[in-house]
Scaffold this motif. Structure first.
Motif, PDB file in Angstrom:
ATOM      1  N   PRO A   9       6.910   3.358  17.409  1.00  0.00           N
ATOM      2  CA  PRO A   9       6.297   2.348  16.539  1.00  0.00           C
ATOM      3  C   PRO A   9       6.091   2.833  15.108  1.00  0.00           C
ATOM      4  O   PRO A   9       6.249   2.057  14.156  1.00  0.00           O
ATOM      5  N   LEU A  10       5.752   4.114  14.935  1.00  0.00           N
ATOM      6  CA  LEU A  10       5.551   4.637  13.580  1.00  0.00           C
ATOM      7  C   LEU A  10       6.856   4.628  12.790  1.00  0.00           C
ATOM      8  O   LEU A  10       6.862   4.354  11.584  1.00  0.00           O
ATOM      9  N   MET A  40      11.663   7.689   1.056  1.00  0.00           N
ATOM     10  CA  MET A  40      11.203   8.623   2.093  1.00  0.00           C
ATOM     11  C   MET A  40       9.720   8.946   1.909  1.00  0.00           C
ATOM     12  O   MET A  40       8.971   9.059   2.885  1.00  0.00           O
ATOM     13  N   LYS A  41       9.302   9.071   0.659  1.00  0.00           N
ATOM     14  CA  LYS A  41       7.891   9.339   0.384  1.00  0.00           C
ATOM     15  C   LYS A  41       7.017   8.168   0.825  1.00  0.00           C
ATOM     16  O   LYS A  41       5.925   8.366   1.381  1.00  0.00           O
ATOM     17  N   PHE A  74       0.838  -1.205   0.000  1.00  0.00           N
ATOM     18  CA  PHE A  74       0.000   0.000   0.000  1.00  0.00           C
ATOM     19  C   PHE A  74       0.872   1.254   0.000  1.00  0.00           C
ATOM     20  O   PHE A  74       0.600   2.219  -0.719  1.00  0.00           O
ATOM     21  N   ALA A  75       1.947   1.243   0.783  1.00  0.00           N
ATOM     22  CA  ALA A  75       2.831   2.406   0.862  1.00  0.00           C
ATOM     23  C   ALA A  75       3.539   2.679  -0.463  1.00  0.00           C
ATOM     24  O   ALA A  75       3.822   3.831  -0.801  1.00  0.00           O
ATOM     25  N   ALA A  76       3.805   1.603  -1.229  1.00  0.00           N
ATOM     26  CA  ALA A  76       4.528   1.757  -2.496  1.00  0.00           C
ATOM     27  C   ALA A  76       3.604   1.922  -3.695  1.00  0.00           C
ATOM     28  O   ALA A  76       4.081   2.152  -4.813  1.00  0.00           O
ATOM     29  N   ALA A  77       2.301   1.820  -3.472  1.00  0.00           N
ATOM     30  CA  ALA A  77       1.355   1.885  -4.590  1.00  0.00           C
ATOM     31  C   ALA A  77       1.466   3.211  -5.333  1.00  0.00           C
ATOM     32  O   ALA A  77       1.534   4.284  -4.730  1.00  0.00           O
ATOM     33  N   ILE A  82       2.153   6.711   8.763  1.00  0.00           N
ATOM     34  CA  ILE A  82       1.157   7.350   9.620  1.00  0.00           C
ATOM     35  C   ILE A  82      -0.170   6.606   9.572  1.00  0.00           C
ATOM     36  O   ILE A  82      -1.003   6.725  10.483  1.00  0.00           O
ATOM     37  N   ALA A  83      -0.373   5.793   8.530  1.00  0.00           N
ATOM     38  CA  ALA A  83      -1.647   5.075   8.363  1.00  0.00           C
ATOM     39  C   ALA A  83      -1.908   4.098   9.500  1.00  0.00           C
ATOM     40  O   ALA A  83      -3.058   3.790   9.812  1.00  0.00           O
ATOM     41  N   ILE A  84      -0.847   3.596  10.156  1.00  0.00           N
ATOM     42  CA  ILE A  84      -1.068   2.611  11.207  1.00  0.00           C
ATOM     43  C   ILE A  84      -1.465   3.255  12.531  1.00  0.00           C
ATOM     44  O   ILE A  84      -1.794   2.549  13.487  1.00  0.00           O
ATOM     45  N   SER A  85      -1.432   4.580  12.615  1.00  0.00           N
ATOM     46  CA  SER A  85      -1.766   5.238  13.879  1.00  0.00           C
ATOM     47  C   SER A  85      -3.196   4.942  14.312  1.00  0.00           C
ATOM     48  O   SER A  85      -3.521   5.049  15.502  1.00  0.00           O
ATOM     49  N   SER A  86      -4.058   4.588  13.370  1.00  0.00           N
ATOM     50  CA  SER A  86      -5.450   4.269  13.699  1.00  0.00           C
ATOM     51  C   SER A  86      -5.712   2.762  13.680  1.00  0.00           C
ATOM     52  O   SER A  86      -6.848   2.332  13.815  1.00  0.00           O
TER      53      SER A  86
END
Length: 441
Positions: free
Chosen positions: A267-268, A213-214, A175-178, A220-224
């Motif tokens: 954790p982030l 880096m991008k 998802f992060a690399a999409a 930040i998506a895992i914060s929720s």
């Protein structure tokens, strides 16, 4: 005896006593009905016992009970008739009973959670949930889902929240690399195709530091996601041991490769490191094909093995297009390379699960949309030519991105009918290909 009619001049006189008696009976019946209804309401009220409710729930409960009683008195006549009014009144009564039970259950949950807290099985991430459970059941913030009033349970606390498994972590990383195509190139090699004389540059694709880096910013998506947070918090705790785990060390190194002046201490940041570590290597290969090189160009045949690289896809498509002008498709034995013939037949056999497929019962065809397909012959004309077939498998550029094998016989390296190459990049040598029918391509 003198008749009474003499004194009434013949008029009829009515006795009012039976009517008065009937009215008295009706009034008594009405009073009895109201008394029974009042007793019914009173009995309902007496059945509602708030004993055992949490202190914070009592004020809201009492207000709701008062409103229910007042509504019952104001609509007593309508309720007595039954129908919708009575159903709504009884429904609110049942809600009051449910509130009492709910308050008791929440109280029991809080007692169990207090035990967990004293045992050290709750952490700071659980405290906001504890605070919300401590609110009155009449406060929408008390609920996990305020709209549906879904309550919290023991399963909402860190001890019982599962960590991510491998597929879930991969899904998060992808998802992060999409939407980000690798812009970096490494291991570039330049070779010359001995048949087309084209200059071909091959390379491995990698993501640049800026791209990594991008991607990492999407951590930040895992914060929720409490499961995600727990997953990376556990890895972070592994770094606090006397001897950190290998996984922690690998992630820390990956994080510092992109953020050399920052520590992986949350954790982030561990989640960001997981993205970087899994996307910092080779993620694919590429090639750039150019025209015939000019004089003086250095030819690199790929080392002492004499291996070079060529791409036959365009040649095969061109052949299929030309053959289609004459008939239905291009026979497999007209393909310009034995390598390509073998690969195409293997694709067909695998797609159809039929080891008997060969160039004799298959052909190539380029569809109007430009896609190259392998077909199986299903009908022939009187002369044995293919006039009808069924699709077997689509052929992509990658399917024919084959390493050059110098041992394939020269006559099997040229397009049928085209002039044979007079020069070879390396000496020809007879090679037997295992698992592939010989002499049929």
């Amino acid at each position: 005896m003198i008749p009474r009619e003499v004194y009434t001049l013949g008029a009829v006189r009515f006795d009012a006593r039976p009517i008065a008696q009937l009215q008295g009976q009706l009034l008594a019946k009405k009073a009895a009905k109201e008394e029974a209804l009042d007793k019914y309401f009173q009995d309902l009220k007496m059945k509602i016992n708030p004993a055992g409710m949490r202190t914070q729930d009592v004020p809201g409960f009492n207000q709701k009970l008062t409103n229910w009683i007042s509504s019952g008195i104001a609509n007593k006549s309508a309720i007595a008739k039954g129908g919708l009014a009575q159903q709504e009144h009884l429904l609110k009564y049942q809600e009051l009973l449910n509130d009492v039970e709910q308050s008791k259950q929440v109280g029991n949950l809080q007692k169990d959670l207090d035990v967990k807290r004293l045992e050290g099985k709750l952490n700071e991430e659980d405290f906001p949930t504890l605070d919300r459970i401590g609110l009155s059941i009449y406060d929408v913030r008390h609920y996990k889902n305020p709209e549906t009033k879904m309550p919290f349970s023991m399963g909402d606390f860190s001890e019982f929240i599962p960590t991510w498994d491998v597929p879930k972590r991969k899904q998060y990383i992808d998802f992060a690399a999409a939407g980000i195509d690798p812009a970096g190139k490494i291991n570039e090699k330049v070779v010359i195709d001995p048949y087309t004389k084209r200059k071909i540059t091959t390379f491995d694709k990698v993501y640049t530091k800026d791209q990594l880096m991008k991607m990492a910013e999407k951590a930040i998506a895992i914060s929720s996601d409490r499961s995600g947070l727990k997953t990376y918090k556990k890895i972070l705790q592994e770094g606090e041991r006397d001897i950190p785990s290998d996984e922690f060390i690998s992630l820390a190194k990956a994080y510092n490769s992109v953020n050399p002046n920052d520590a992986m201490d949350t954790p982030l940041k561990v989640a960001a490191a997981d993205i970087i570590l899994n996307k910092m290597g080779v993620v694919g290969s590429g090639r750039v094909s150019e025209g015939k090189p000019g004089a003086g160009t250095t030819i690199n045949l790929g080392g002492t093995s004499g291996e070079t690289v060529r791409n036959l896809y365009d040649d095969v498509k061109a052949l299929a297009n030309r053959a289609a002008q004459k008939g239905l498709g291009a026979a497999m034995n007209e393909v310009p390379s034995a390598d390509a013939q073998i690969k195409l037949i293997q694709i067909a056999q695998k797609a159809k699960n039929d080891p008997n497929l060969s160039q004799k019962n298959t052909y190539l065809k380029v569809e109007p949309d430009g896609v190259l397909w392998i077909y199986k012959v299903t009908k022939r004309d009187a002369k044995g030519g293919a006039i009808q077939g069924e699709r077997i498998a689509r052929v992509t550029k990658e399917d024919l991105d084959l390493p050059f094998q110098p041992g394939v016989a020269e006559e099997r390296q040229v397009i049928a009918g085209a002039k044979k190459e007079a020069q070879k990049a390396v000496p020809a040598k007879k090679v037997t290909l295992k698992g592939v029918p010989q002499g049929g391509f």
